[in-house]
Design an enzyme around this catalytic site. Sequence first.
Site, mmCIF file in Angstrom:
data_model
loop_
_atom_site.group_PDB
_atom_site.id
_atom_site.type_symbol
_atom_site.label_atom_id
_atom_site.label_comp_id
_atom_site.label_asym_id
_atom_site.label_seq_id
_atom_site.Cartn_x
_atom_site.Cartn_y
_atom_site.Cartn_z
ATOM 1 C CE LYS A 1 -3.644 -2.767 1.917
ATOM 2 N NZ LYS A 1 -4.834 -2.889 2.721
ATOM 3 C CG HIS B 1 -6.634 -3.286 -3.073
ATOM 4 N ND1 HIS B 1 -7.215 -2.514 -2.096
ATOM 5 C CD2 HIS B 1 -5.977 -4.283 -2.440
ATOM 6 C CE1 HIS B 1 -6.900 -3.039 -0.904
ATOM 7 N NE2 HIS B 1 -6.149 -4.107 -1.090
ATOM 8 C CD GLU C 1 -6.734 -0.353 0.905
ATOM 9 O OE1 GLU C 1 -5.638 -0.132 0.374
ATOM 10 O OE2 GLU C 1 -6.870 -1.103 1.898
ATOM 11 C CD GLU D 1 -7.074 -8.130 -0.748
ATOM 12 O OE1 GLU D 1 -6.104 -8.441 -0.066
ATOM 13 O OE2 GLU D 1 -7.218 -7.009 -1.256
ATOM 14 N N GLY E 1 -7.263 -4.752 7.008
ATOM 15 C CA GLY E 1 -6.673 -3.783 7.931
ATOM 16 C C GLY E 1 -7.445 -3.616 9.227
ATOM 17 C CB SER F 1 -6.725 -9.343 9.173
ATOM 18 O OG SER F 1 -7.198 -8.000 9.164
HETATM 19 P P1 13P Z 1 -4.289 -6.380 5.536
HETATM 20 O O1 13P Z 1 -3.488 -7.658 5.432
HETATM 21 O O2 13P Z 1 -3.530 -5.263 6.157
HETATM 22 O O3 13P Z 1 -5.621 -6.627 6.169
HETATM 23 O O4 13P Z 1 -4.588 -5.902 4.031
HETATM 24 C C1 13P Z 1 -5.102 -6.798 3.123
HETATM 25 C C2 13P Z 1 -5.045 -6.191 1.774
HETATM 26 O O5 13P Z 1 -5.768 -5.254 1.465
HETATM 27 C C3 13P Z 1 -4.044 -6.700 0.832
HETATM 28 O O6 13P Z 1 -4.264 -6.215 -0.439
#
Ligand code: 13P
Length: 254
Positions: free
Chosen positions: A11, A95, A97, A167, A173, A212
């Site tokens: 990220k 993704h 995000e 995901e 996160g 996570s």
């Molecule tokens: P985390 O492992 O921090 O939860 O993030 C997952 C993620 O978005 C990987 O692309």
Amino acid sequence: MRAQMVLGNWKMHGSLVGNKTLLDGVLAGLAGVDSVHCGVCVPFPYLFQAQFILQGSQVIWGAQNVSQHEKGAFTGEVSVGMLNDLGCNIVLVGHSERRAIYGEDDATVAEKFVAAQKAGIKPILCVGETLEEREKNITADVVKRQLLAVVDKAGLDALKDCVVAYEPVWAIGTGKTATPQQAQEVHAFIRGLFAEKNAELAENLTILYGGSVKASNAVELFSMPDIDGGLIGGASLDINEFVSICKAAQPKAV
Ligand code: 13P
């Protein structure tokens, strides 16, 4: 055997000094472990550094996003050709995000997927439902819609050369991991979606779980029959955590 894979998604984290420590540590930790495919998706400014440190190693590298356009007046964007120039092997597309914060819709994600493949870069197609969607019991519908947008644009055969990452947005996160059973259920659904049309393609499709994942839960998650490794956010920034997670993904007979 279906390819098992662990990818780190840094990220918007990193620095020249910190990245070097991290990548050197990962390489040292994985020395002699060649059964696992692993890689890192780094911020654009650090692609060159990743190339410099990782080339010739077993760790592949790539970007977290790419433009759907080939070139032109798109200030701030990076093209697949540019990624190719650097020798990127992989790129994340869709993704959550990017979808939630930058408004990327299914059609845009599909265009990015096609652009990456055309340039010979393997797209890592991210899908997943929000908490609200899970609570409304529409997880399968959402994941199906996200996947079929790509299949409609690229054709089913395009899935032979990609990786899917499931995901669940509520697990990213947050420290709240999907249970191995919850994740397995969606992974099996994804594989089943394609098995109806092409059993061999579905069997060979690598489907990663993200949300996570930590050293402490990776073995259990990756032991599920349809989970072929992970896409790792926070824990990919820690050498010991990431190396342990990579080691947890062992080849699985299908
Ligand atoms: P985390 O492992 O921090 O939860 O993030 C997952 C993620 O978005 C990987 O692309």
